[in-house]
Scaffold this active site. Sequence first.
Site, PDB file in Angstrom:
ATOM      1  N   ASP A 192       0.908  -1.223   0.130  1.00 38.28           N
ATOM      2  CA  ASP A 192       0.182  -0.094   0.063  1.00 38.28           C
ATOM      3  C   ASP A 192       0.793   1.303   0.067  1.00 38.28           C
ATOM      4  OD1 ASP A 192      -2.737   0.698   0.287  1.00 38.28           O
ATOM      5  OD2 ASP A 192      -1.845   2.186   1.986  1.00 38.28           O
ATOM      6  N   LEU A 193       0.615   2.147  -0.978  1.00 38.90           N
ATOM      7  CA  LEU A 193       1.335   3.286  -1.039  1.00 38.90           C
ATOM      8  C   LEU A 193       1.100   4.396   0.242  1.00 38.90           C
ATOM      9  CD1 LEU A 193       1.251   4.480  -4.660  1.00 38.90           C
ATOM     10  CD2 LEU A 193       3.177   3.148  -3.465  1.00 38.90           C
ATOM     11  N   ASP A 235      -4.524   2.554  -4.606  1.00 41.22           N
ATOM     12  CA  ASP A 235      -3.147   2.393  -4.555  1.00 41.22           C
ATOM     13  C   ASP A 235      -2.538   1.205  -3.741  1.00 41.22           C
ATOM     14  OD1 ASP A 235      -4.364   3.141  -2.013  1.00 41.22           O
ATOM     15  OD2 ASP A 235      -2.745   4.863  -1.487  1.00 41.22           O
TER      16      ASP A 235
END
Length: 319
Positions: A192-193, A235
Amino acid sequence: MLLSSLVKKIGSRSDDRNINRLELANDVHHLKQVFDRCSKAARIGVWECNLADERLSWTDMVYELFDIEPGTPLVRSEIVAMYSPAALLELQRLRSDAIEQQGGFSLDAEIVTHKGNRRWIRITATVECEDGRPVRVSGLKQDVTAEVMLLEEIRRRADFDHLTGLANRFRFHERLGGLCASETGCALLLVDLDGFKRVNDILGHQTGDVCLVETANRLSAAAENADLVSRVGGDEFAVIYNGASIHQIEAAAARIVAALQWDAGDGIMLGASVGIAWASPGSTSASLYEEADKAMYRAKTSGRNRFVAHRPAGDLDAA
């Protein structure tokens, strides 16, 4: 309709001793012109192979499909060499079975033409017999390249994320479910960004899309020898490894964390939190995903820009 009317016309004239042979020849010539136009429009031609000596006979359109000048002497061994290895194996199998059973077959085959063009042709064939013995194979060959390319594009859109080109959520769950069911031993990394929301809020969604594409490229490069790299939504990305050791998985996670740290613009730093889970006997895709998701959440709450590996109760997390 044109062919049937011509046959009737020829039949009625056959009884006429004063038949106008020139008019009949004109009718046949006209019919051939109609056939040639239809053949060219449909990109379909007629072929025949004599089984005694493997001699080939083609109409002009088949020559065109193989990018060979019409009238060029044909050598079957040179023609079949233009088929892809997989197509040639299937062609040989179907042809042998059809000759043995005195039947027919159809096949969509990939070829590389005499001029190096990649093309797909649809072959239909019927074995002709005389006195109960196969003597020739004949049929049609049609250019279906556009059809095959369209189907490949539809399949690509069904399996891949349109923005990043990575496998999409459907293909990810399909692959993960298959590996869990096979119990071959796989590991799931959820990525996960960190900081991506600020990119969208401050720099706009167009810049956000650019960042997602860059993330996909960096992730694919860092996830060496992965079984699958996927964008599962927003994202969030996922990487599946199959048959890798714990050391290899954690080394990959460290590479991913390092690769996904960069300045997205205006001083907005991106990073990645990674959660790792290993499949065990009885694991399902849903349970494995849940374990990796929990590990990823712990990576976020413990400072971000790091990986956390799920361990069964009683074990320590690795970071």
